[in-house]
Design a protein around this motif. Structure first.
Motif, mmCIF file in Angstrom:
data_model
loop_
_atom_site.group_PDB
_atom_site.id
_atom_site.type_symbol
_atom_site.label_atom_id
_atom_site.label_comp_id
_atom_site.label_asym_id
_atom_site.label_seq_id
_atom_site.Cartn_x
_atom_site.Cartn_y
_atom_site.Cartn_z
ATOM 1 N N LEU A 176 0.829 -1.202 0.000
ATOM 2 C CA LEU A 176 0.000 0.000 0.000
ATOM 3 C C LEU A 176 0.866 1.255 0.000
ATOM 4 N N THR A 177 0.487 2.195 -0.850
ATOM 5 C CA THR A 177 1.222 3.461 -0.957
ATOM 6 C C THR A 177 0.226 4.611 -0.906
ATOM 7 N N LEU A 178 0.463 5.557 -0.012
ATOM 8 C CA LEU A 178 -0.394 6.736 0.075
ATOM 9 C C LEU A 178 -0.177 7.597 -1.163
ATOM 10 N N VAL A 179 -1.265 7.845 -1.905
ATOM 11 C CA VAL A 179 -1.135 8.615 -3.145
ATOM 12 C C VAL A 179 -1.836 9.964 -3.078
ATOM 13 N N ALA A 180 -2.763 10.158 -2.139
ATOM 14 C CA ALA A 180 -3.459 11.444 -2.026
ATOM 15 C C ALA A 180 -4.190 11.501 -0.697
ATOM 16 N N ASP A 181 -4.468 12.705 -0.241
ATOM 17 C CA ASP A 181 -5.285 12.869 0.958
ATOM 18 C C ASP A 181 -6.102 14.145 0.824
ATOM 19 N N TYR A 182 -7.262 14.151 1.458
ATOM 20 C CA TYR A 182 -8.238 15.210 1.241
ATOM 21 C C TYR A 182 -8.945 15.611 2.536
ATOM 22 N N TYR A 183 -9.347 16.851 2.586
ATOM 23 C CA TYR A 183 -10.223 17.329 3.655
ATOM 24 C C TYR A 183 -11.596 16.696 3.485
ATOM 25 N N THR A 184 -12.214 16.291 4.597
ATOM 26 C CA THR A 184 -13.562 15.726 4.549
ATOM 27 C C THR A 184 -14.338 16.126 5.792
ATOM 28 N N SER A 185 -15.639 16.254 5.642
ATOM 29 C CA SER A 185 -16.518 16.605 6.761
ATOM 30 C C SER A 185 -17.199 15.351 7.287
ATOM 31 N N VAL A 186 -17.476 15.326 8.592
ATOM 32 C CA VAL A 186 -18.161 14.195 9.209
ATOM 33 C C VAL A 186 -19.428 14.694 9.906
ATOM 34 N N GLY A 187 -20.060 13.814 10.693
ATOM 35 C CA GLY A 187 -21.358 14.097 11.297
ATOM 36 C C GLY A 187 -21.378 15.294 12.228
ATOM 37 N N LYS A 188 -22.530 15.952 12.276
ATOM 38 C CA LYS A 188 -22.709 17.102 13.155
ATOM 39 C C LYS A 188 -22.463 16.744 14.614
ATOM 40 N N ALA A 189 -22.831 15.525 14.997
ATOM 41 C CA ALA A 189 -22.644 15.069 16.380
ATOM 42 C C ALA A 189 -21.363 14.270 16.547
#
Length: 414
Positions: A176-189
């Motif tokens: 496994l090789t890390l190729v990208a990473d991104y901002y992401t939103s999760v649940g309000k709670a």
């Protein structure tokens, strides 16, 4: 209008300092340069480019190059007029031409009070993005859940909810090789979903089950959606309810959403989601969602998974030998297989073994992912092929550790 030039390393560094002050590196931790720095000299991919450019604005501010920062911020908001965080940074940069700016979103007290919630969300988003740019996973490390990934599984995803970050891996011949990473939103709670409507994002090991085209969805979902397999078999065993947990995009009016802003889904910017959609494989791509990822040396993962792999081979040997008692010893009393109880499963096994179907079993394309919370769980996927046959069944098992022994509480054919 008369503008006053801000001091190179005084007011000009307000943004960098306001972000870093709450983000100390852990003791002994190496802080590496954010990927945005590479964007200054290398072409950046379309996905994640807006964030990389914003991080470059932060760097320019920190080095006192305010004019260049302003020019770049202006280009970002021109290219992405719905990028609210970039608009806020751009507005502050304009303000520094006339007065010192002390914090992100430095507006009047009345305006700050009226917009306290969205302003707080944007500041939190800024910190999440900035920290991800500084505090990168160490090269050669992967999340601890990925113990064994078959070469037929081409990609894998891991989400660190505490960082609002999604990591995309490519499964190369070397691992496994890390190729990208991104901002992401999760649940309000937050996370740890337990029931329908709790506005929490689930934690566990899931798989992308399908692709929903944007043409079939409301604008709210942006570029489309990738539904996840929540609830999984461990969730069902624990009585968790709800569904419809997707990885999806944002409506046209928004570039991104606040870190805690969804009803339980994972939400990304549309350019980032587009890259995910066109990269991963439906049905076989695992998605690990953790409160906080633990990164381990990829070279050490094989040794960590060896004890469990020995147990799995012992199960195979018992079945191959045609021993019903030895095989059943690997199953929990509350085992189920799509509604079949252990007693009903025993009947199925007995028929298989009496027909010699257990003899000469090969396990191919093995993957197993570890999930640890209040219990230890292995999510195992493999091809079960009889010797002499070219095809077989793709199976998935869920194992749990009870009194130090691994036992199967679910098994089914995919």
């Amino acid at each position: 209008m008369v503008y006053r030039t801000c001091r190179a390393r005084g007011a000009a560094a307000w943004l960098l300092l306001s972000l870093v002050v709450h983000l100390p590196a852990a003791a002994g931790q190496t802080v590496v340069k954010p990927r945005a720095q590479a964007a200054a000299t290398e072409p950046a991919p379309a996905d994640g480019l807006a964030e990389a450019r914003l991080l470059q604005v932060y760097q320019l501010m920190g080095s006192g190059r305010s004019r260049e920062a302003l020019d770049l911020a202006e280009k970002i908001v021109r290219d992405h007029p719905n990028f609210q965080l970039a608009q806020l940074v751009y507005g502050d940069l304009l303000s520094t031409r006339m007065r010192p700016v002390k914090t992100l979103g430095d507006v009047s007290a009345a305006m700050a009070a009226a917009g306290a919630a969205p302003l707080g969300d944007l500041r939190e988003e800024s910190q999440k993005r900035f920290k991800a740019g500084l505090d990168r996973p160490r090269p050669g490390t992967i999340p601890s859940q990925f113990l064994e990934i078959s070469q037929k599984t081409r990609h894998a995803i891991a989400v660190d909810a505490s960082r609002s970050r999604l990591y995309l891996f490519e499964n190369r011949p070397t691992g496994l090789t890390l190729v990208a990473d991104y901002y992401t939103s999760v649940g309000k709670a937050g996370v740890s979903k337990t029931e329908q409507g709790d506005q929490r994002t689930p934690l566990g090991v899931y798989y992308i089950t399908s692709h929903l085209n944007s043409k079939s969805l409301k604008d709210f979902y942006g570029s489309g959606a990738l539904p996840l397999s929540y609830p999984n078999m461990l969730d069902a065993k624990r009585g968790k309810t709800g569904g419809g947990i997707w990885l999806h995009g944002t409506p046209p009016t928004h570039f991104s959403r606040a870190p805690l802003s969804t009803d339980g889904c994972l939400v990304m910017t549309n350019p980032d989601l587009d890259h995910i959609i066109h990269t991963v494989e439906i049905g076989s791509t695992p998605v690990v969602i953790a409160p906080q990822l633990r990164w381990v040396d990829a070279a050490s993962v094989k040794s960590e998974g060896k004890p469990f792999q020995d147990v799995l081979q012992a199960w195979r040997s018992a079945k191959e030998a045609g021993s019903l008692d030895r095989t059943l010893a690997f199953y929990t009393p509350d085992f189920n297989s799509y509604g079949k109880t252990l007693a009903q499963w025993t009947s199925v096994l007995k028929t298989e073994l009496s027909n010699g179907q257990g003899h000469g079993i090969e396990i191919k394309d093995l993957s197993f992912l570890r999930w640890t919370d209040s219990a230890d769980t292995m999510v195992v996927t493999f091809g079960e092929v009889l010797l002499g046959k070219r095809t077989g069944w793709t199976k998935r098992q869920y194992w749990t550790r009870q009194s130090g022994q691994w036992k199967i509480f679910f098994e089914g054919t995919l």
